[in-house]
Design a protein around this motif. Structure first.
Motif, PDB file in Angstrom:
ATOM      1  N   ALA A 115      -2.681   2.084   0.954  1.00  0.00           N
ATOM      2  CA  ALA A 115      -1.559   2.373   0.159  1.00  0.00           C
ATOM      3  C   ALA A 115      -0.228   1.685   0.324  1.00  0.00           C
ATOM      4  O   ALA A 115       1.167   2.185  -0.411  1.00  0.00           O
ATOM      5  N   GLN A 117       2.530  -0.196  -1.556  1.00  0.00           N
ATOM      6  CA  GLN A 117       2.666  -1.166  -3.132  1.00  0.00           C
ATOM      7  C   GLN A 117       3.850  -2.457  -3.244  1.00  0.00           C
ATOM      8  O   GLN A 117       4.638  -2.494  -2.282  1.00  0.00           O
ATOM      9  N   LYS A 118       3.956  -2.758  -4.281  1.00  0.00           N
ATOM     10  CA  LYS A 118       4.370  -3.697  -4.497  1.00  0.00           C
ATOM     11  C   LYS A 118       6.175  -3.826  -4.452  1.00  0.00           C
ATOM     12  O   LYS A 118       6.883  -2.497  -4.621  1.00  0.00           O
ATOM     13  N   GLY A 140       2.966  -6.773   1.832  1.00  0.00           N
ATOM     14  CA  GLY A 140       4.206  -7.162   0.677  1.00  0.00           C
ATOM     15  C   GLY A 140       4.345  -8.326   0.156  1.00  0.00           C
ATOM     16  O   GLY A 140       3.872  -9.017  -0.674  1.00  0.00           O
ATOM     17  N   TYR A 144       2.292  -9.870  -2.250  1.00  0.00           N
ATOM     18  CA  TYR A 144       2.773 -10.165  -3.069  1.00  0.00           C
ATOM     19  C   TYR A 144       4.202 -11.031  -3.601  1.00  0.00           C
ATOM     20  O   TYR A 144       4.106 -11.477  -4.325  1.00  0.00           O
ATOM     21  N   ASN A 177       5.525   8.844   3.035  1.00  0.00           N
ATOM     22  CA  ASN A 177       7.145   8.767   1.827  1.00  0.00           C
ATOM     23  C   ASN A 177       8.168  10.236   2.307  1.00  0.00           C
ATOM     24  O   ASN A 177       9.309  10.278   2.162  1.00  0.00           O
ATOM     25  N   GLY A 222      -8.008  -1.180  -2.935  1.00  0.00           N
ATOM     26  CA  GLY A 222      -6.911  -2.220  -1.770  1.00  0.00           C
ATOM     27  C   GLY A 222      -7.109  -3.673  -1.940  1.00  0.00           C
ATOM     28  O   GLY A 222      -7.645  -3.118  -0.937  1.00  0.00           O
TER      29      GLY A 222
END
Length: 244
Positions: A115, A117-118, A140, A144, A177, A222
């Motif tokens: 999962a 995320q940027k 990350g 990224y 989250n 992913g």
């Protein structure tokens, strides 16, 4: 259940929530930042329970003083009790207080795609090696930011081991989250001096360097970055097994 029984259940729920909030039990359910809200919720439930009992005791007393003696006798003779089996509703509350559920581990992680995320941006990294990073932070930056701030740095990461269908190992952390119900994994592939025996759910602290090697998660395609291990050692599970 009558109002007094409902108040008792409310009170027990409030006590259970406060117990979880004042101990580390709440970390098995929600992210650490929600602790103040849990404590407030527990207090509100207890206050609501006390108010319910006060209102129920006050209301019949006022009503009975205004009833004729005959009608008062008839009401008492027709009173009935709710089934006692309804009190079984409190058993899950005692389970919440007495039994701490395990944190989600490799079984959930390998059935859910990574999962990652940027991030909105990357903060400056502190000087000094080895550099302690979380699984999410390393992944990350590796994906990224293409590892620009990680070159020539000794990096230390802690996570639990997951193995895919082919036995390939990943260092993993479950990310929240809000609560454990929405927990999703972030994975880092391992290369270099990998320990010969790795057990799923075992916690490992690895030290190594950034590598541009990446793979695709077979569950959701992913991106999973790798770390080139130079040293690894087993460690106990951390105080909070989830990452935000």
């Amino acid at each position: 259940m009558n109002r007094q029984a409902q108040a008792a259940v409310l009170f027990l729920v409030g006590v259970a929530v406060l117990h979880a909030g004042f101990t580390d039990l709440y970390l098995r359910y929600v992210k650490a930042g929600l602790r103040p809200l849990l404590l407030v919720a527990g207090i509100v439930l207890i206050v609501a329970a006390v108010a319910t009992v006060w209102y129920e005791r006050r209301q019949p007393r006022e009503a009975e003083t205004n009833l004729p003696a005959r009608e008062h006798h008839d009401r008492r003779s027709h009173a009935h009790h709710e089934p006692r089996i309804s009190w079984l509703l409190v058993l899950p509350l005692f389970a919440l207080i007495l039994v701490a559920p395990p944190a989600l581990g490799s079984y959930s992680a390998m059935r859910t795609g990574t999962a990652l995320q940027k991030p909105w941006g990357f903060s400056a990294l502190p000087a000094g090696d080895p550099l302690q990073l979380s699984v999410v932070d390393y992944a990350g930056r590796a994906v990224y930011d293409h590892g620009r701030a990680l070159d020539d740095r000794q990096i230390k990461i802690t996570g639990f081991i997951t193995l895919d269908g082919n036995g390939a190992p990943y260092l993993t952390r479950m990310v929240l989250n809000c609560c454990a119900a929405d927990a999703q994994p972030v994975k880092i592939g391992l290369t270099g001096q990998i320990p010969p025996v790795l057990r799923p759910d075992a916690w490992l602290e690895v030290t190594g360097t950034y590598t541009s090697k990446q793979t695709k998660d077979p569950v959701n395609d992913g991106v999973i970055p790798f770390i080139n291990i130079s040293q690894a050692r087993p460690v106990p599970a951390p105080h909070n097994q989830y990452e935000d």
